[in-house]
Scaffold this motif. Sequence first.
Motif, PDB file in Angstrom:
ATOM      1  N   GLY A   1      35.675  46.636  39.996  1.00 55.12           N
ATOM      2  CA  GLY A   1      36.918  45.917  39.758  1.00 55.12           C
ATOM      3  C   GLY A   1      37.307  45.942  38.297  1.00 55.12           C
ATOM      4  N   LYS A   2      38.460  45.332  38.000  1.00 55.79           N
ATOM      5  CA  LYS A   2      38.981  45.367  36.631  1.00 55.79           C
ATOM      6  C   LYS A   2      38.089  44.585  35.668  1.00 55.79           C
ATOM      7  CE  LYS A   2      42.121  41.483  37.514  1.00 55.79           C
ATOM      8  NZ  LYS A   2      43.539  41.025  37.474  1.00 55.79           N
ATOM      9  N   PHE A   3      37.413  43.532  36.137  1.00 53.70           N
ATOM     10  CA  PHE A   3      36.564  42.742  35.245  1.00 53.70           C
ATOM     11  C   PHE A   3      35.317  43.535  34.846  1.00 53.70           C
ATOM     12  CE2 PHE A   3      38.841  39.502  37.772  1.00 53.70           C
ATOM     13  CZ  PHE A   3      39.503  38.863  36.729  1.00 53.70           C
ATOM     14  N   LYS A   4      34.769  44.305  35.765  1.00 52.21           N
ATOM     15  CA  LYS A   4      33.611  45.136  35.426  1.00 52.21           C
ATOM     16  C   LYS A   4      34.010  46.279  34.491  1.00 52.21           C
ATOM     17  CE  LYS A   4      31.011  44.121  39.638  1.00 52.21           C
ATOM     18  NZ  LYS A   4      30.361  44.679  40.848  1.00 52.21           N
ATOM     19  N   LEU A   5      35.213  46.808  34.684  1.00 48.34           N
ATOM     20  CA  LEU A   5      35.684  47.852  33.778  1.00 48.34           C
ATOM     21  C   LEU A   5      35.929  47.294  32.378  1.00 48.34           C
ATOM     22  CD1 LEU A   5      38.203  49.891  35.984  1.00 48.34           C
ATOM     23  CD2 LEU A   5      35.855  50.461  35.404  1.00 48.34           C
ATOM     24  N   ASN A   6      36.370  46.033  32.300  1.00 48.44           N
ATOM     25  CA  ASN A   6      36.602  45.425  30.988  1.00 48.44           C
ATOM     26  C   ASN A   6      35.312  45.280  30.194  1.00 48.44           C
ATOM     27  OD1 ASN A   6      39.353  45.228  31.472  1.00 48.44           O
ATOM     28  ND2 ASN A   6      39.257  43.113  32.157  1.00 48.44           N
ATOM     29  N   TYR A   7      34.158  45.088  30.897  1.00 48.85           N
ATOM     30  CA  TYR A   7      32.883  45.020  30.191  1.00 48.85           C
ATOM     31  C   TYR A   7      32.546  46.341  29.509  1.00 48.85           C
ATOM     32  CZ  TYR A   7      31.669  40.475  32.226  1.00 48.85           C
ATOM     33  OH  TYR A   7      31.654  39.148  32.549  1.00 48.85           O
ATOM     34  N   LEU A   8      33.061  47.444  30.049  1.00 44.78           N
ATOM     35  CA  LEU A   8      32.764  48.761  29.477  1.00 44.78           C
ATOM     36  C   LEU A   8      33.618  49.070  28.253  1.00 44.78           C
ATOM     37  CD1 LEU A   8      32.540  50.829  32.793  1.00 44.78           C
ATOM     38  CD2 LEU A   8      30.674  49.815  31.482  1.00 44.78           C
ATOM     39  N   LEU A   9      34.643  48.253  27.987  1.00 40.08           N
ATOM     40  CA  LEU A   9      35.505  48.511  26.838  1.00 40.08           C
ATOM     41  C   LEU A   9      34.767  48.313  25.519  1.00 40.08           C
ATOM     42  CD1 LEU A   9      38.910  46.894  27.910  1.00 40.08           C
ATOM     43  CD2 LEU A   9      38.374  49.319  27.679  1.00 40.08           C
ATOM     44  N   LYS A  10      33.846  47.339  25.475  1.00 41.63           N
ATOM     45  CA  LYS A  10      33.142  47.046  24.222  1.00 41.63           C
ATOM     46  C   LYS A  10      32.286  48.228  23.771  1.00 41.63           C
ATOM     47  CE  LYS A  10      30.581  43.350  21.935  1.00 41.63           C
ATOM     48  NZ  LYS A  10      29.941  42.016  22.112  1.00 41.63           N
TER      49      LYS A  10
ATOM     50  N   THR B   1      42.449  50.078  38.565  1.00 36.48           N
ATOM     51  CA  THR B   1      41.823  49.414  39.713  1.00 36.48           C
ATOM     52  C   THR B   1      42.792  49.338  40.890  1.00 36.48           C
ATOM     53  OG1 THR B   1      40.463  48.073  38.221  1.00 36.48           O
ATOM     54  CG2 THR B   1      40.676  47.319  40.492  1.00 36.48           C
ATOM     55  N   GLN B   2      44.053  49.014  40.608  1.00 38.85           N
ATOM     56  CA  GLN B   2      45.052  48.931  41.674  1.00 38.85           C
ATOM     57  C   GLN B   2      45.286  50.288  42.305  1.00 38.85           C
ATOM     58  OE1 GLN B   2      46.391  46.010  42.826  1.00 38.85           O
ATOM     59  NE2 GLN B   2      47.143  47.340  44.463  1.00 38.85           N
ATOM     60  N   SER B   3      45.242  51.365  41.503  1.00 41.54           N
ATOM     61  CA  SER B   3      45.425  52.710  42.047  1.00 41.54           C
ATOM     62  C   SER B   3      44.289  53.086  42.993  1.00 41.54           C
ATOM     63  CB  SER B   3      45.511  53.729  40.902  1.00 41.54           C
ATOM     64  OG  SER B   3      46.628  53.474  40.078  1.00 41.54           O
ATOM     65  N   TRP B   4      43.063  52.712  42.631  1.00 43.30           N
ATOM     66  CA  TRP B   4      41.933  52.991  43.517  1.00 43.30           C
ATOM     67  C   TRP B   4      42.020  52.152  44.790  1.00 43.30           C
ATOM     68  CZ3 TRP B   4      38.457  56.724  43.761  1.00 43.30           C
ATOM     69  CH2 TRP B   4      38.211  57.505  42.635  1.00 43.30           C
ATOM     70  N   LYS B   5      42.468  50.911  44.665  1.00 49.19           N
ATOM     71  CA  LYS B   5      42.624  50.070  45.863  1.00 49.19           C
ATOM     72  C   LYS B   5      43.646  50.672  46.817  1.00 49.19           C
ATOM     73  CE  LYS B   5      41.300  45.531  44.013  1.00 49.19           C
ATOM     74  NZ  LYS B   5      41.774  44.154  43.696  1.00 49.19           N
ATOM     75  N   ASN B   6      44.748  51.170  46.263  1.00 53.49           N
ATOM     76  CA  ASN B   6      45.760  51.805  47.116  1.00 53.49           C
ATOM     77  C   ASN B   6      45.191  53.024  47.822  1.00 53.49           C
ATOM     78  OD1 ASN B   6      47.576  49.889  46.189  1.00 53.49           O
ATOM     79  ND2 ASN B   6      48.442  51.214  44.627  1.00 53.49           N
ATOM     80  N   PHE B   7      44.318  53.775  47.128  1.00 52.67           N
ATOM     81  CA  PHE B   7      43.706  54.963  47.721  1.00 52.67           C
ATOM     82  C   PHE B   7      42.774  54.584  48.867  1.00 52.67           C
ATOM     83  CE2 PHE B   7      39.824  57.657  47.536  1.00 52.67           C
ATOM     84  CZ  PHE B   7      40.342  58.776  48.182  1.00 52.67           C
ATOM     85  N   PHE B   8      41.961  53.549  48.670  1.00 50.18           N
ATOM     86  CA  PHE B   8      40.999  53.161  49.704  1.00 50.18           C
ATOM     87  C   PHE B   8      41.676  52.468  50.885  1.00 50.18           C
ATOM     88  CE2 PHE B   8      37.847  53.195  46.100  1.00 50.18           C
ATOM     89  CZ  PHE B   8      37.116  54.270  46.595  1.00 50.18           C
ATOM     90  N   GLN B   9      42.746  51.724  50.629  1.00 46.65           N
ATOM     91  CA  GLN B   9      43.406  50.975  51.698  1.00 46.65           C
ATOM     92  C   GLN B   9      44.395  51.816  52.492  1.00 46.65           C
ATOM     93  OE1 GLN B   9      45.158  47.578  49.779  1.00 46.65           O
ATOM     94  NE2 GLN B   9      43.181  46.620  49.301  1.00 46.65           N
ATOM     95  N   ASP B  10      44.749  52.989  51.993  1.00 45.45           N
ATOM     96  CA  ASP B  10      45.712  53.843  52.674  1.00 45.45           C
ATOM     97  C   ASP B  10      45.014  54.587  53.814  1.00 45.45           C
ATOM     98  OD1 ASP B  10      48.166  55.282  53.120  1.00 45.45           O
ATOM     99  OD2 ASP B  10      47.213  56.999  52.159  1.00 45.45           O
ATOM    100  N   LYS B  11      45.430  54.308  55.032  1.00 45.73           N
ATOM    101  CA  LYS B  11      44.837  54.950  56.205  1.00 45.73           C
ATOM    102  C   LYS B  11      45.616  56.192  56.645  1.00 45.73           C
ATOM    103  CE  LYS B  11      42.929  50.594  57.910  1.00 45.73           C
ATOM    104  NZ  LYS B  11      42.865  49.635  59.046  1.00 45.73           N
ATOM    105  N   SER B  12      46.832  56.355  56.128  1.00 46.07           N
ATOM    106  CA  SER B  12      47.643  57.507  56.520  1.00 46.07           C
ATOM    107  C   SER B  12      47.275  58.769  55.756  1.00 46.07           C
ATOM    108  CB  SER B  12      49.130  57.192  56.304  1.00 46.07           C
ATOM    109  OG  SER B  12      49.396  56.947  54.919  1.00 46.07           O
TER     110      SER B  12
END
Length: 283
Positions: A64-73, A98-109
């Motif tokens: 998620g976005k919070f885990k990615l934010n930890y990698l910024l430091k 993160t939202q782009s990956w969510k759209n990819f995983f949630q898209d069933k079409s």
Amino acid sequence: MFDIILKRKEGTNVLKGIKLRLYPNRTQQNQLEQMFGNDRFVWNQMLAMMNERYQNNKALPFLGKFKLNYLLKPLKKEYPFLKNSDSSSLQVVNEFLTQSWKNFFQDKSGQIGKPRFHSRKYLKKSYTGKSIIKTAGKRYLKIPKLGYVKTSKTGVLQNTKVKRYTVVLEPTGKYYLSLQAEIPEPEKYSLTDKQVGIDVGVADFAILSNGLKYPSFDNSYFEKKAKVWQRKYARRRHLAKLLVLQDRNKKVLCPRSLESFTNWQKAQKSKAKCQAKAANQRR
């Protein structure tokens, strides 16, 4: 300068979109160019890491976005130039990714693919932040990392709370600041019990029953100019590509790059200006 009400919130406040023109000086323009590049760099770095993680084991939990934010430091320690950007803008990059990956995983079409890498050749450059922006007089704003930037009139920002801001460099070479601001709900107008008839036609755009006429819209001048510059741009860029390939085939010691030819870039900007003028008139 124009503004659009986006959506209504609970209570007495509404969210409003405000767009202002920016006039950064040369130093601020160089800063903005680096900030645009930093956002693109963080997106590509995070995306490369997530792609490798996904390919190695598709069963791993989603980051998620919070885990990615930890990698910024640690990323800032490895690449110190990232500190020149507004820290909140890099967090927004992680949010969008993160939202782009969510759209990819949630898209069933299967119509939405995985997020793609961002190219520096993309004409419209921008970055989004969530830091505080302060007004400093009628024509100046204080933007994080940039300092005081000259802008169009800031009177529209009275009694507003900026939630998010986006700095954009248009293909025309103009800078804009788009703000998502929270403002008090405007007062509702009282009904006047008066009526007016509107006749929409071809010769005239609209004729009102009270005698007012609105002429039809005609922007053929700028549309024709845009087509002319589109042809010039395509021809000049094609010739530049041929010269670049010619240098590569001859194995020249210092081969020319496509960016070294400024003729097609000038045509590109002229084409964008004509298209923007036609779009503004239509709007």
